[in-house]
Enzyme design. Structure first.
Site, short mmCIF file in Angstrom:
data_model
loop_
_atom_site.label_atom_id
_atom_site.label_comp_id
_atom_site.label_asym_id
_atom_site.label_seq_id
_atom_site.Cartn_x
_atom_site.Cartn_y
_atom_site.Cartn_z
CE1 TYR A 1 26.86 33.03 34.77
CE2 TYR A 1 28.08 31.63 33.26
CZ TYR A 1 26.92 31.93 33.95
OH TYR A 1 25.83 31.11 33.83
CE LYS B 1 38.95 41.81 39.89
NZ LYS B 1 38.10 41.69 38.68
CG ASP C 1 34.73 40.34 39.99
OD1 ASP C 1 33.54 40.72 39.89
OD2 ASP C 1 35.62 40.66 39.18
CB SER D 1 41.28 44.61 37.05
OG SER D 1 41.72 44.09 38.29
CG ASN E 1 30.65 34.17 28.70
OD1 ASN E 1 29.93 33.19 28.93
ND2 ASN E 1 30.55 35.28 29.39
N1 LIG Z 1 27.39 32.92 30.36
C1 LIG Z 1 26.71 33.82 31.07
N2 LIG Z 1 25.40 33.59 31.41
C2 LIG Z 1 24.71 34.48 32.13
N3 LIG Z 1 25.21 35.64 32.60
C3 LIG Z 1 26.49 35.93 32.30
C4 LIG Z 1 27.30 35.04 31.54
N4 LIG Z 1 28.52 35.60 31.42
C5 LIG Z 1 28.48 36.77 32.07
N5 LIG Z 1 27.25 36.98 32.62
C6 LIG Z 1 26.82 38.17 33.39
O1 LIG Z 1 27.36 39.33 32.79
C7 LIG Z 1 27.86 40.24 33.77
C8 LIG Z 1 29.34 40.49 33.56
O2 LIG Z 1 30.06 39.28 33.74
P1 LIG Z 1 31.34 39.18 34.69
O3 LIG Z 1 31.12 39.91 35.96
O4 LIG Z 1 31.72 37.76 34.77
O5 LIG Z 1 32.37 40.02 33.78
P2 LIG Z 1 33.91 40.35 34.10
O6 LIG Z 1 34.65 40.20 32.82
O7 LIG Z 1 34.38 39.53 35.24
O8 LIG Z 1 33.85 41.89 34.51
P3 LIG Z 1 34.95 42.75 35.37
O9 LIG Z 1 35.85 43.37 34.36
O10 LIG Z 1 34.11 43.73 36.10
O11 LIG Z 1 35.67 41.82 36.31
C9 LIG Z 1 27.53 39.61 35.12
O12 LIG Z 1 26.31 40.12 35.58
C10 LIG Z 1 27.41 38.13 34.80
O13 LIG Z 1 26.59 37.44 35.69
MG LIG Z 2 35.14 40.11 37.09
#
Ligand SMILES: Nc1ncnc2c1ncn2[C@@H]1O[C@H](COP(=O)(O)OP(=O)(O)OP(=O)(O)O)[C@@H](O)[C@H]1O
Ligand SMILES: [Mg+2]
Length: 229
Positions: free
Chosen positions: A19, A39, A57, A120, A182
């Site tokens: 995000y 990635k 992603d 990851s 975040n």
């Molecule tokens: N600031 C935000 N506002 C709204 N939704 C969010 C926000 N941050 C994260 N999310 C939601 O939370 C979920 C997890 O976020 P994200 O996929 O970015 O995590 P990640 O750290 O990249 O996970 P991974 O380890 O799987 O790569 C997603 O559905 C994303 O849309």
């Molecule tokens: Mg991710």
């Protein structure tokens, strides 16, 4: 000419790395800069109607940041199982080859002036653990000579996760460029205390605060550019 790069890690899986990365790359591109995404290994990919695995992603960041490059340039290994890459690789008999990742990363860097590479999981995420090789995500970051930006959830538990992440990166002599909070709730006493505790304990600045649903990253563009090396 080689571009510059920045590695995005998180205090764990699902904290919002993708995000926030979407907002970062979007900001760079809106400023007229050539920002890209990469990635190395993505697990938990869901197949589309044709059975083709969808690298979520990469698709998300491509969409939000309006990246024109084809999706195959943005991610190297895609696995369906929602487990650590080392285990998904083992299940699929498709081990992560560092040389291939390096090649794809260098190519991505040659195509983009500002390449944002997403990790990851958190910083200790096994990529390969077999008879031939043991490789964790921090090994990859070191071998690619990257500096790191940490995405942390602003809520409960973040002091532990963030301070441990910073301390581990320092122990491994990996440069820590900053932290982004975040799901930040303005005025929340605990979250504001989390922020100041983390800054005091680590000496690392929280460079931006992302709220739920934010569509823009509130950060100075020159400061953002300077995170890349
Ligand atoms: N600031 C935000 N506002 C709204 N939704 C969010 C926000 N941050 C994260 N999310 C939601 O939370 C979920 C997890 O976020 P994200 O996929 O970015 O995590 P990640 O750290 O990249 O996970 P991974 O380890 O799987 O790569 C997603 O559905 C994303 O849309
Ligand atoms: Mg991710």
């Amino acid at each position: 000419m080689m571009g510059k790069a920045l590695f995005i890690t998180g205090t764990g899986t699902d904290v919002g790395k993708t995000y926030v990365t979407g907002l970062i790359v979007r900001k760079l591109r809106q400023a007229g800069l050539n920002g890209g995404y990469y990635k190395a290994a993505l697990s938990g990919a869901v197949p589309d109607a044709n059975g083709e695995l969808q690298p979520g992603d990469a698709l998300y960041v491509k969409h939000v940041a309006e990246i024109e490059e084809p999706i195959r340039n943005l991610v190297t290994y895609v696995y369906p199982e929602a487990v650590s890459p080392h285990l998904a690789a083992e299940i699929n008999h498709r081990p992560i080859d560092f040389k291939r990742v390096k090649k794809d990363f260098e190519r991505a860097k040659s195509r983009n002036d500002y390449l944002t590479m997403e990790g990851s999981g958190g910083i200790i995420c096994p990529l390969r653990w077999d008879n031939q090789q043991h490789m964790l995500l921090d090994d990859l970051v070191k071998r690619l000579h990257l500096g790191v930006l940490i995405v942390a959830d602003a809520g409960l538990g973040t002091i532990n996760g963030t301070v441990l992440t910073v301390e581990h990166l320092r122990a491994r002599e990996i440069p820590v460029r900053g932290i982004i909070f975040n799901k930040y709730i303005p005025g929340d006493i605990m979250q504001d205390d989390n922020a100041s505790m983390i800054e005091e304990m680590t000496g690392v600045k929280i460079l931006a605060y992302v709220k739920k649903g934010d569509t823009e990253l509130d950060i100075d563009i020159d400061m953002l550019k300077n995170l890349y090396a």
